[in-house]
Motif scaffolding. Structure first.
Motif, PDB file in Angstrom:
ATOM      1  N   SER A 179       6.561  14.829  -0.832  1.00  0.00           N
ATOM      2  CA  SER A 179       7.928  14.771  -0.309  1.00  0.00           C
ATOM      3  C   SER A 179       8.301  13.424   0.281  1.00  0.00           C
ATOM      4  N   SER A 180       7.321  12.604   0.588  1.00  0.00           N
ATOM      5  CA  SER A 180       7.614  11.316   1.221  1.00  0.00           C
ATOM      6  C   SER A 180       6.632  10.255   0.753  1.00  0.00           C
ATOM      7  N   ILE A 181       6.992   9.002   1.015  1.00  0.00           N
ATOM      8  CA  ILE A 181       6.153   7.849   0.671  1.00  0.00           C
ATOM      9  C   ILE A 181       5.803   7.126   1.952  1.00  0.00           C
ATOM     10  N   LEU A 182       4.548   6.818   2.129  1.00  0.00           N
ATOM     11  CA  LEU A 182       4.105   6.013   3.260  1.00  0.00           C
ATOM     12  C   LEU A 182       3.819   4.609   2.763  1.00  0.00           C
ATOM     13  N   TYR A 183       4.057   3.629   3.608  1.00  0.00           N
ATOM     14  CA  TYR A 183       3.812   2.243   3.235  1.00  0.00           C
ATOM     15  C   TYR A 183       3.587   1.405   4.480  1.00  0.00           C
ATOM     16  N   GLY A 220      11.057  -5.743  15.260  1.00  0.00           N
ATOM     17  CA  GLY A 220      10.496  -5.142  16.460  1.00  0.00           C
ATOM     18  C   GLY A 220       9.010  -4.893  16.412  1.00  0.00           C
ATOM     19  N   ASP A 221       8.388  -5.065  15.242  1.00  0.00           N
ATOM     20  CA  ASP A 221       6.946  -4.829  15.116  1.00  0.00           C
ATOM     21  C   ASP A 221       6.157  -6.067  15.506  1.00  0.00           C
ATOM     22  N   GLU A 222       5.089  -5.871  16.267  1.00  0.00           N
ATOM     23  CA  GLU A 222       4.184  -6.970  16.597  1.00  0.00           C
ATOM     24  C   GLU A 222       3.274  -7.303  15.420  1.00  0.00           C
ATOM     25  N   GLY A 223       3.000  -6.321  14.601  1.00  0.00           N
ATOM     26  CA  GLY A 223       2.159  -6.514  13.420  1.00  0.00           C
ATOM     27  C   GLY A 223       2.537  -5.478  12.381  1.00  0.00           C
ATOM     28  N   ARG A 224       1.742  -5.368  11.328  1.00  0.00           N
ATOM     29  CA  ARG A 224       2.047  -4.383  10.291  1.00  0.00           C
ATOM     30  C   ARG A 224       1.861  -2.968  10.831  1.00  0.00           C
ATOM     31  N   ALA A 225       2.814  -2.102  10.525  1.00  0.00           N
ATOM     32  CA  ALA A 225       2.789  -0.713  10.966  1.00  0.00           C
ATOM     33  C   ALA A 225       2.928   0.190   9.749  1.00  0.00           C
ATOM     34  N   LEU A 226       2.674   1.482   9.959  1.00  0.00           N
ATOM     35  CA  LEU A 226       2.773   2.461   8.886  1.00  0.00           C
ATOM     36  C   LEU A 226       4.120   3.173   8.973  1.00  0.00           C
ATOM     37  N   TYR A 227       4.834   3.190   7.852  1.00  0.00           N
ATOM     38  CA  TYR A 227       6.159   3.803   7.788  1.00  0.00           C
ATOM     39  C   TYR A 227       6.169   4.944   6.780  1.00  0.00           C
ATOM     40  N   ARG A 228       7.147   5.836   6.971  1.00  0.00           N
ATOM     41  CA  ARG A 228       7.359   6.942   6.047  1.00  0.00           C
ATOM     42  C   ARG A 228       8.836   6.975   5.643  1.00  0.00           C
ATOM     43  N   ILE A 229       9.098   7.189   4.347  1.00  0.00           N
ATOM     44  CA  ILE A 229      10.468   7.327   3.862  1.00  0.00           C
ATOM     45  C   ILE A 229      10.526   8.536   2.930  1.00  0.00           C
ATOM     46  N   PRO A 230      11.517   9.406   3.068  1.00  0.00           N
ATOM     47  CA  PRO A 230      11.616  10.584   2.199  1.00  0.00           C
ATOM     48  C   PRO A 230      11.875  10.190   0.744  1.00  0.00           C
ATOM     49  N   VAL A 231      11.276  10.907  -0.185  1.00  0.00           N
ATOM     50  CA  VAL A 231      11.517  10.643  -1.602  1.00  0.00           C
ATOM     51  C   VAL A 231      12.974  10.924  -1.951  1.00  0.00           C
ATOM     52  N   GLY A 232      13.572  11.920  -1.261  1.00  0.00           N
ATOM     53  CA  GLY A 232      14.954  12.258  -1.522  1.00  0.00           C
ATOM     54  C   GLY A 232      15.948  11.262  -0.984  1.00  0.00           C
ATOM     55  N   SER A 280       0.799  -1.231   0.000  1.00  0.00           N
ATOM     56  CA  SER A 280       0.000   0.000   0.000  1.00  0.00           C
ATOM     57  C   SER A 280       0.829   1.276   0.000  1.00  0.00           C
ATOM     58  N   PRO A 281       1.771   1.453  -0.943  1.00  0.00           N
ATOM     59  CA  PRO A 281       2.526   2.702  -0.978  1.00  0.00           C
ATOM     60  C   PRO A 281       1.632   3.882  -1.354  1.00  0.00           C
ATOM     61  N   THR A 282       1.857   5.018  -0.706  1.00  0.00           N
ATOM     62  CA  THR A 282       1.099   6.234  -0.957  1.00  0.00           C
ATOM     63  C   THR A 282       2.018   7.435  -0.766  1.00  0.00           C
ATOM     64  N   PHE A 283       1.929   8.405  -1.653  1.00  0.00           N
ATOM     65  CA  PHE A 283       2.701   9.627  -1.483  1.00  0.00           C
ATOM     66  C   PHE A 283       1.979  10.580  -0.533  1.00  0.00           C
TER      67      PHE A 283
END
Length: 418
Positions: A72-76, A82-94, A64-67
């Motif tokens: 400026s960033s991508i969430l996925y 360390g995660d107990e389940g799926r979590a939401l992450y953010r990574i800069p496009v740069g 589920s990638p989303t800008f």
């Protein structure tokens, strides 16, 4: 070999149309890696430089990638160390490291960002009962059909560092959430229970006020429900639905008034199967549809006017699409008879062009010839099939056929292989 085939599975176009985030399925190595499904890696395609880069790889499943609205960033979604389940992450496009921005007691399901990108609505199932969790920890992993189903709820959380999430007081099992691009409303799909029959037959759309959690509009879509999208001004909702409760499959393009809930078909005479919708502006819907064994991309007004074809049916079958903010560029995921799913781009009136090659080694592999054949049934219905001829077949020699028949609403497809 088949065990090495990679495929693009998801894509998201940036608001400015200069980047595409996409997910590649990477198979595990047989007899080397632990058993399990393929890994899913996040790549980004730079439209200007025509270059792809791996952003998130390794032993991970990205989805589920989303800008972000500012691009400026991508969430996925992913379950990382360390995660107990799926979590939401953010990574800069740069470029840079991924940062976890949201975790929940149970895995984060689908999600949708607010227009300002500062809040997110997401789905998460209820926690597993303590007794059941204890049994599972001891190795009891059997699943009793429809006895272990847990309700999925809607939660709203801030992404500015405050971990507190608010559960909206909606009754039933929620399976879809979309945040209005114009205000603080959500459209959700709700079924009475998470049981199979309810999930198929009784998912209905509701517009919800985020602040109060109250339903402000009910849309009584007929029968099965597919994809949903808001118009940019928040006044209309396009959705894919069955035409009646008796339709075996969703596939009709409906457009509803977000305030009254009244809706009508935008393509009432269309002999195809709509699978996805997006809005290019407040008065134009872009749709992806299956037509026989092929697909097309078209546009139409909310009331059925100004219909046009953007991509005619052809050799490439497209499964999903994503539009830039001004709809000048469209990212598509498609496959052909000679290549698995890849990323395609189209701009303006140009044809889609493939921009990735996840399996370059396939160019040296001989594949069996395929062709679409048609015939008329006794009741006059035209049926389509895909004929796969034997590899290295000798002309004039007869071969025993193998039939695979698939029936669905508005179209019939058969695969015939020798």
């Amino acid at each position: 070999s088949i065990a090495e085939i990679r495929a693009v599975s998801q894509s998201a176009m940036s608001p400015g149309g200069d980047f595409v985030a996409y997910v590649v399925s990477v198979p595990r190595k047989p007899f080397v890696d632990p058993d399990g499904p393929a890994w899913s890696h996040l790549y980004v395609y730079d439209v200007t430089s025509a270059d792809s880069r791996l952003y998130v790889g390794g032993d991970v499943n990205v989805g589920s990638p989303t800008f972000s609205p500012d691009g400026s960033s991508i969430l996925y979604l992913a379950r990382r160390d360390g995660d107990e389940g799926r979590a939401l992450y953010r990574i800069p496009v740069g470029g840079g490291e991924s940062i976890r921005v949201l975790a929940h007691e149970t895995s984060v399901g689908s999600y949708s960002l607010a227009p300002d990108g500062m809040r997110v609505a997401f789905l998460a199932t209820d926690p597993e009962p303590g007794e059941r969790a204890e049994l599972r920890s001891k190795g009891f992993k059997a699943t009793a059909y429809e006895e272990d189903a847990r309700f999925s709820r809607v939660w709203v959380a801030s992404l500015d560092g405050d971990p507190e999430a608010l559960k909206l007081p909606l009754e039933g099992n929620v399976s879809l959430v979309r945040w209005s691009p114009a205000d603080s409303r959500l459209v959700v799909a709700v079924a009475p229970t998470p049981l199979i029959d309810d999930s198929y037959m009784y998912r209905r759309l509701k517009v919800v006020d985020v602040a109060s959690g109250k339903v402000v509009t009910a849309i009584e879509n007929p029968g099965k429900l597919g994809g949903v999208s808001w118009s940019p001004d928040g006044k209309r909702i396009a959705f894919v639905s069955g035409e009646t409760i008796n339709d075996p499959k969703e596939g009709r393009l409906m457009v509803a008034d977000a305030e009254t809930g009244e809706f009508a078909q935008a393509l009432p005479a269309f002999e195809g199967h709509v699978t996805q919708t997006a809005w290019s502006d407040a008065t134009t819907i872009v749709y992806l549809a299956g037509v026989g064994t092929e697909t097309e991309v078209g546009r139409v007004g909310p009331t059925g006017s100004d219909r046009g074809t953007l991509v005619s049916a052809g050799d490439v079958v497209f499964g999903s699409m994503s539009l830039s903010g001004d709809a000048s560029t469209i990212a598509l995921v498609g496959q052909s008879a000679t290549h698995p799913q890849e990323l395609f781009l189209m701009s303006g009136s140009g044809a889609p062009r493939r921009v990735t090659d996840s399996n370059p080694w396939l160019s040296g592999v001989r594949l069996a010839e395929q062709e679409v054949i048609r015939w008329t049934a006794r009741d006059g219905l035209e049926i389509e099939g895909v004929l796969i001829r034997p590899l290295g077949a000798v002309e004039g020699q007869r071969y025993p056929p193998v039939y695979y028949t698939h029936l669905r609403d508005h179209e019939t497809t058969s695969l015939i292989a020798y």
